[in-house]
Write an enzyme that holds these catalytic residues in place. Structure first.
Site, PDB file in Angstrom:
ATOM      1  N   HIS A  68       9.403  -3.508   3.294  1.00  0.00           N
ATOM      2  CA  HIS A  68       8.938  -3.731   1.917  1.00  0.00           C
ATOM      3  C   HIS A  68      10.126  -4.023   0.995  1.00  0.00           C
ATOM      4  O   HIS A  68      10.062  -4.904   0.140  1.00  0.00           O
ATOM      5  CB  HIS A  68       8.235  -2.484   1.371  1.00  0.00           C
ATOM      6  CG  HIS A  68       6.960  -2.111   2.048  1.00  0.00           C
ATOM      7  ND1 HIS A  68       6.812  -0.939   2.754  1.00  0.00           N
ATOM      8  CD2 HIS A  68       5.753  -2.740   2.121  1.00  0.00           C
ATOM      9  CE1 HIS A  68       5.571  -0.852   3.215  1.00  0.00           C
ATOM     10  NE2 HIS A  68       4.912  -1.932   2.854  1.00  0.00           N
ATOM     11  N   HIS A  71       9.028   1.134   3.274  1.00  0.00           N
ATOM     12  CA  HIS A  71      10.107   1.134   4.265  1.00  0.00           C
ATOM     13  C   HIS A  71      10.984  -0.079   4.000  1.00  0.00           C
ATOM     14  O   HIS A  71      10.703  -0.876   3.083  1.00  0.00           O
ATOM     15  CB  HIS A  71       9.532   1.139   5.682  1.00  0.00           C
ATOM     16  CG  HIS A  71       8.492   0.076   5.906  1.00  0.00           C
ATOM     17  ND1 HIS A  71       8.796  -1.260   5.941  1.00  0.00           N
ATOM     18  CD2 HIS A  71       7.135   0.150   6.065  1.00  0.00           C
ATOM     19  CE1 HIS A  71       7.705  -1.967   6.138  1.00  0.00           C
ATOM     20  NE2 HIS A  71       6.664  -1.126   6.207  1.00  0.00           N
ATOM     21  N   LYS A 115       4.630 -10.036   9.129  1.00  0.00           N
ATOM     22  CA  LYS A 115       4.093  -8.942   9.945  1.00  0.00           C
ATOM     23  C   LYS A 115       2.563  -9.035   9.950  1.00  0.00           C
ATOM     24  O   LYS A 115       1.917  -8.786  10.950  1.00  0.00           O
ATOM     25  CB  LYS A 115       4.562  -7.614   9.344  1.00  0.00           C
ATOM     26  CG  LYS A 115       3.710  -6.429   9.669  1.00  0.00           C
ATOM     27  CD  LYS A 115       4.311  -5.639  10.760  1.00  0.00           C
ATOM     28  CE  LYS A 115       3.551  -4.396  11.103  1.00  0.00           C
ATOM     29  NZ  LYS A 115       2.434  -4.037  10.285  1.00  0.00           N
ATOM     30  N   GLN A 148      -3.025 -12.431   7.449  1.00  0.00           N
ATOM     31  CA  GLN A 148      -3.243 -12.110   6.026  1.00  0.00           C
ATOM     32  C   GLN A 148      -2.492 -13.107   5.131  1.00  0.00           C
ATOM     33  O   GLN A 148      -3.019 -13.556   4.108  1.00  0.00           O
ATOM     34  CB  GLN A 148      -2.758 -10.687   5.755  1.00  0.00           C
ATOM     35  CG  GLN A 148      -2.643 -10.325   4.285  1.00  0.00           C
ATOM     36  CD  GLN A 148      -2.202  -8.898   4.104  1.00  0.00           C
ATOM     37  OE1 GLN A 148      -3.007  -7.990   4.233  1.00  0.00           O
ATOM     38  NE2 GLN A 148      -0.939  -8.669   3.813  1.00  0.00           N
ATOM     39  N   MET A 197       0.845  -1.195   0.000  1.00  0.00           N
ATOM     40  CA  MET A 197       0.000   0.000   0.000  1.00  0.00           C
ATOM     41  C   MET A 197       0.885   1.251   0.000  1.00  0.00           C
ATOM     42  O   MET A 197       0.429   2.345   0.327  1.00  0.00           O
ATOM     43  CB  MET A 197      -0.946  -0.019   1.194  1.00  0.00           C
ATOM     44  CG  MET A 197      -1.892  -1.228   1.113  1.00  0.00           C
ATOM     45  SD  MET A 197      -3.452  -1.003   1.941  1.00  0.00           S
ATOM     46  CE  MET A 197      -2.928  -0.852   3.622  1.00  0.00           C
TER      47      MET A 197
END
Ligand code: AMP
Length: 284
Positions: A36, A33, A150, A154, A29
């Site tokens: 990612h 940082h 993290k 999901q 999204m």
């Protein structure tokens, strides 16, 4: 590095990679940082190119204010991705285009893994995640897609989605990247004041303390300990749960041989943060 905004242009760009070559995919999204970037670097090592989607998906937010305030830093994100070695395609579409004009969630039956924790506290969240990940996987048809632990729940939902929709992408889970303070890296950390950044360390500290006491204490004692730590802090606990890592069912008692993981959602002011940690196999 050009930002691609349409599915047609992305498809065109990916044509040379479709047959003999491989495509890695990292959905994000944005407000990128180091967490990612580790995912993208791994995608580049394991594939001939990487697609990074930057899309704040409206259908996975159950809170309008949270969606509005989600950090958006596209120019900075492009600069960060440019520094990586390899072929990166940035895909940042408008919602109307990505969803073919109908920006709503499909309803999925992910089974019991969707009912606990984030599923319980963010109504419709996983339907939104499933819908957007499904659209992205069907558009990009990557060989591998990379997701961070993290967002552990999901990650399990996406694995289930791929099974339900019979997609051919391999879903790869990657470890949590942390600040030196232990705080899990997150785009939402950008919204924290320095004081809140310091206070939020309690999330990781509590997970570490729970892990250290996991063998010797009962689940109710561990739950109590975690709650106590947050009572002493400025960070407001939304939930602390210890769950079976496979089923994600929260547990009240440990069973021998099962692997457990602790999960936290908490607020620093109005910013919602999540984190989790594997506690290990219960042996005693
Ligand atoms: P987001 O942009 O927050 O939706 O995250 C995009 C992807 O990056 C998801 O698969 C996240 O789990 C992953 N991710 C976010 N933060 C971290 C982190 N600190 N360590 C590892 N992966 C992360």
């Amino acid at each position: 590095m050009k930002v691609i905004t349409t599915k047609e242009n992305l498809n065109q760009a990916l044509l040379p990679f479709r047959n003999q070559k491989s495509i890695g995919f990292v959905p994000t999204m944005g407000a990128l940082h180091e967490g990612h970037l580790v995912l993208v670097s791994r995608a580049l090592v394991e594939n001939d190119c990487a697609v990074v989607s930057i899309f704040v998906n409206p259908t996975q937010f159950d809170n309008e204010g949270d969606l509005k305030k989600y950090p958006r830093t596209l120019d900075k994100d492009v600069t960060l991705l440019k520094k990586l070695q390899g072929t990166v395609f940035i895909f940042s579409p408008e919602a109307e285009h990505l969803y073919n004009g109908n920006v709503i969630s499909k309803h999925y039956n992910f089974g019991s893994i969707a009912n606990e924790m984030e599923g319980k506290h963010r109504k419709g969240h996983f339907d939104g995640v499933g819908t957007v990940v499904s659209i992205l996987l069907k558009t990009i048809e990557p060989d591998r897609a990379y997701f961070g632990e993290k967002d552990f729940q999901q990650l399990q939902i996406v694995k289930k989605l791929v099974e339900i929709e019979n997609l051919h992408t391999k879903i790869i889970g990657c470890p949590i990247e942390r600040e030196t303070s232990g705080l899990a890296m997150s785009s939402r950390n950008k919204r924290l004041t320095n004081e809140q950044l310091a206070q939020a360390i309690i999330i990781n500290r509590t997970l570490l303390e729970i892990k250290a006491n996991f063998e010797s204490r009962s689940i109710p004692q561990l739950n109590q300990l975690a709650k106590q730590r947050f009572k002493e802090s400025e960070i407001e606990l939304e939930y602390f749960e210890i769950a079976d890592e496979k089923t994600l069912k929260t547990v009240k008692q440990k069973s021998k041989g099962k692997i457990y993981r602790a999960f936290i959602a908490a607020f620093a002011g109005e910013v919602r943060l999540i984190d989790n940690m594997r506690l290990g196999v219960f042996n005693s």
